[in-house]
Structure formats: C-alpha cells, structure tokens
Motif scaffolding. Structure first.
Motif, PDB file in Angstrom:
ATOM      1  N   ASP A 198      17.646 -12.535  21.041  1.00 23.99           N
ATOM      2  CA  ASP A 198      17.374 -11.227  20.452  1.00 23.99           C
ATOM      3  C   ASP A 198      18.326 -10.198  21.068  1.00 23.99           C
ATOM      4  O   ASP A 198      18.183  -9.828  22.234  1.00 23.99           O
ATOM      5  N   GLN A 199      19.290  -9.736  20.291  1.00 23.38           N
ATOM      6  CA  GLN A 199      20.312  -8.815  20.798  1.00 23.38           C
ATOM      7  C   GLN A 199      19.701  -7.523  21.340  1.00 23.38           C
ATOM      8  O   GLN A 199      20.158  -7.004  22.359  1.00 23.38           O
ATOM      9  N   ALA A 200      18.682  -6.991  20.660  1.00 23.77           N
ATOM     10  CA  ALA A 200      18.059  -5.747  21.114  1.00 23.77           C
ATOM     11  C   ALA A 200      17.409  -5.944  22.480  1.00 23.77           C
ATOM     12  O   ALA A 200      17.553  -5.112  23.377  1.00 23.77           O
ATOM     13  N   ALA A 201      16.705  -7.065  22.647  1.00 23.80           N
ATOM     14  CA  ALA A 201      16.050  -7.327  23.938  1.00 23.80           C
ATOM     15  C   ALA A 201      17.078  -7.534  25.035  1.00 23.80           C
ATOM     16  O   ALA A 201      16.960  -6.980  26.131  1.00 23.80           O
ATOM     17  N   SER A 214      20.037  -6.421  25.261  1.00 18.23           N
ATOM     18  CA  SER A 214      20.823  -5.230  25.596  1.00 18.23           C
ATOM     19  C   SER A 214      19.981  -4.205  26.351  1.00 18.23           C
ATOM     20  O   SER A 214      20.494  -3.172  26.764  1.00 18.23           O
ATOM     21  N   SER A 215      18.714  -4.507  26.561  1.00 17.35           N
ATOM     22  CA  SER A 215      17.824  -3.629  27.316  1.00 17.35           C
ATOM     23  C   SER A 215      18.225  -3.606  28.786  1.00 17.35           C
ATOM     24  O   SER A 215      18.506  -4.647  29.383  1.00 17.35           O
ATOM     25  N   GLU A 216      18.251  -2.418  29.370  1.00 15.36           N
ATOM     26  CA  GLU A 216      18.574  -2.290  30.800  1.00 15.36           C
ATOM     27  C   GLU A 216      17.570  -3.051  31.653  1.00 15.36           C
ATOM     28  O   GLU A 216      17.923  -3.579  32.705  1.00 15.36           O
ATOM     29  N   GLU A 217      16.336  -3.085  31.193  1.00 21.20           N
ATOM     30  CA  GLU A 217      15.277  -3.776  31.933  1.00 21.20           C
ATOM     31  C   GLU A 217      15.598  -5.257  32.113  1.00 21.20           C
ATOM     32  O   GLU A 217      15.245  -5.864  33.124  1.00 21.20           O
ATOM     33  N   LEU A 218      16.274  -5.834  31.138  1.00 27.28           N
ATOM     34  CA  LEU A 218      16.567  -7.258  31.193  1.00 27.28           C
ATOM     35  C   LEU A 218      17.963  -7.585  31.717  1.00 27.28           C
ATOM     36  O   LEU A 218      18.369  -8.744  31.689  1.00 27.28           O
ATOM     37  N   THR A 271       8.540  -7.756  33.895  1.00 30.94           N
ATOM     38  CA  THR A 271       9.170  -6.973  32.834  1.00 30.94           C
ATOM     39  C   THR A 271       8.163  -6.759  31.711  1.00 30.94           C
ATOM     40  O   THR A 271       7.115  -7.421  31.665  1.00 30.94           O
ATOM     41  N   SER A 272       8.486  -5.864  30.817  1.00 27.52           N
ATOM     42  CA  SER A 272       7.592  -5.655  29.663  1.00 27.52           C
ATOM     43  C   SER A 272       7.675  -6.823  28.683  1.00 27.52           C
ATOM     44  O   SER A 272       6.899  -6.902  27.738  1.00 27.52           O
ATOM     45  N   TYR A 273       8.594  -7.754  28.928  1.00 27.44           N
ATOM     46  CA  TYR A 273       8.751  -8.929  28.072  1.00 27.44           C
ATOM     47  C   TYR A 273       8.008 -10.152  28.614  1.00 27.44           C
ATOM     48  O   TYR A 273       8.072 -11.219  28.018  1.00 27.44           O
TER      49      TYR A 273
END
Length: 178
Positions: free
Chosen positions: A120-123, A125-129, A79-81
């Motif tokens: 992290d709510q933004a992370a 809620s990412s489809e990637e995650l 993932t990008s994370y």
C-alpha cells in the motif's frame, strides 16, 4: 481364526511404523519463536486459510506465513497499523470461517495483512512507518533463514529462499542412480 487376528495386528504395526516416520524427536508440526503447534494445528491452519483464500493454501504456505508473522508484528508494534488477534478472528469470521480460527491461522493471516500493507503506497509513505520500511528494505534471505522456526521433517525444513519451506527426503528413502 488366526487369520482374523493377523489383519488388525498388521494394521496396528503399520500405524506405529508410519507414526515413526513423522520426524525423529519432534512431536510438534512447527515451533515458531518458541511456540509449538501440533501437526493437527498446521493442517487445520491450511484448511482454514483455504476456506477464506481465493486459492488453496498448503501446509508449507501456512507455516511460511506464520513463521514470518512475529517478525512483521514486531516491526508494526506500537504503530497505528498494528493488527490484533481479535481483529483477525473477527475478519475470518466475517469471511465465512465457521469454526474458531486456530492460533496458527491467525498468525498466517496477520502476515498476509502486514504483507498487504507493504504494498500500500499510502501506508508505506507514512512517516510513522519509515522505520518499518527501513527494516523491510534491509531484510535478506539469510535473515529469513535465521528466524526461530523449527519445522517437523514431515513438512520439510525452514530455509531462506522461496516459500521458506524446503521439502526433505527422509534418509531412509534412497534415490535411484541414473
């Protein structure tokens, strides 16, 4: 003259006896996912983490965090994370760690970074995650207890609840009866 030699001899015998108390058959401090780390590396990780953390990190905390890191790394891989060892080493250097970070320290910080991402709510809620979030939601204490982590008895044993490290009382220590 005999008395002068008896003190060093007694000290040598005591050192050998205490070395034997560190865990029968286990020379490493911890083995995580097949990788062994010495007792010194475990203690170094605790010290290094304490330098860069707002509060001291004990050996149980360092072992627990490093023990969970491979699980989280596997989920975030690709993932990008995804977090690399070089990013962690650079971050630790920037945070004021003077010595080079040990491998166990890097694994523990990797856990901390991934754990921060899960908050992290933004992370999240990412489809990637979405697959990572599904894995996290299905994680149980039994899953944690079943991780391939073997702890030297001097630090405790790996367990599914709480901090993951359960203190062990050696068999040779007898609890007084009430």
């Amino acid at each position: 003259m005999k008395r002068a030699h008896s003190l060093p001899l007694a000290a040598s015998i005591a050192a050998v006896a205490l070395a034997g108390c560190s865990g029968v058959g286990m020379t490493e401090g911890v083995v995580i996912d097949g990788t062994g780390y010495s007792v010194e590396e475990v203690q170094e990780a605790s010290q290094q983490l304490s330098v860069v953390s707002p509060e001291p990190v004990d050996t149980a905390g360092a072992i627990y965090q490093a023990g969970l890191a491979p699980l989280l790394s596997g989920w975030f891989e690709g993932t990008s994370y995804e977090i690399t060892d070089s990013e962690i080493r650079s971050e630790l250097s920037d945070a004021g760690l003077e010595d080079e970070a040990g491998d166990l320290t890097v694994e523990a910080v990797k856990f901390q970074r991934y754990a921060a991402l899960t908050g992290d709510q933004a992370a999240m809620s990412s489809e990637e995650l979405a697959p990572v979030l599904a894995e996290l939601q299905s994680l149980t204490e039994d899953d944690i207890g079943a991780l391939p982590v073997e702890v030297n008895p001097r630090f405790g044993s790996w367990g599914p609840a709480g901090q993951g490290i359960v203190p062990e009382v050696p068999e040779w220590i007898v609890q007084p009866e009430s």
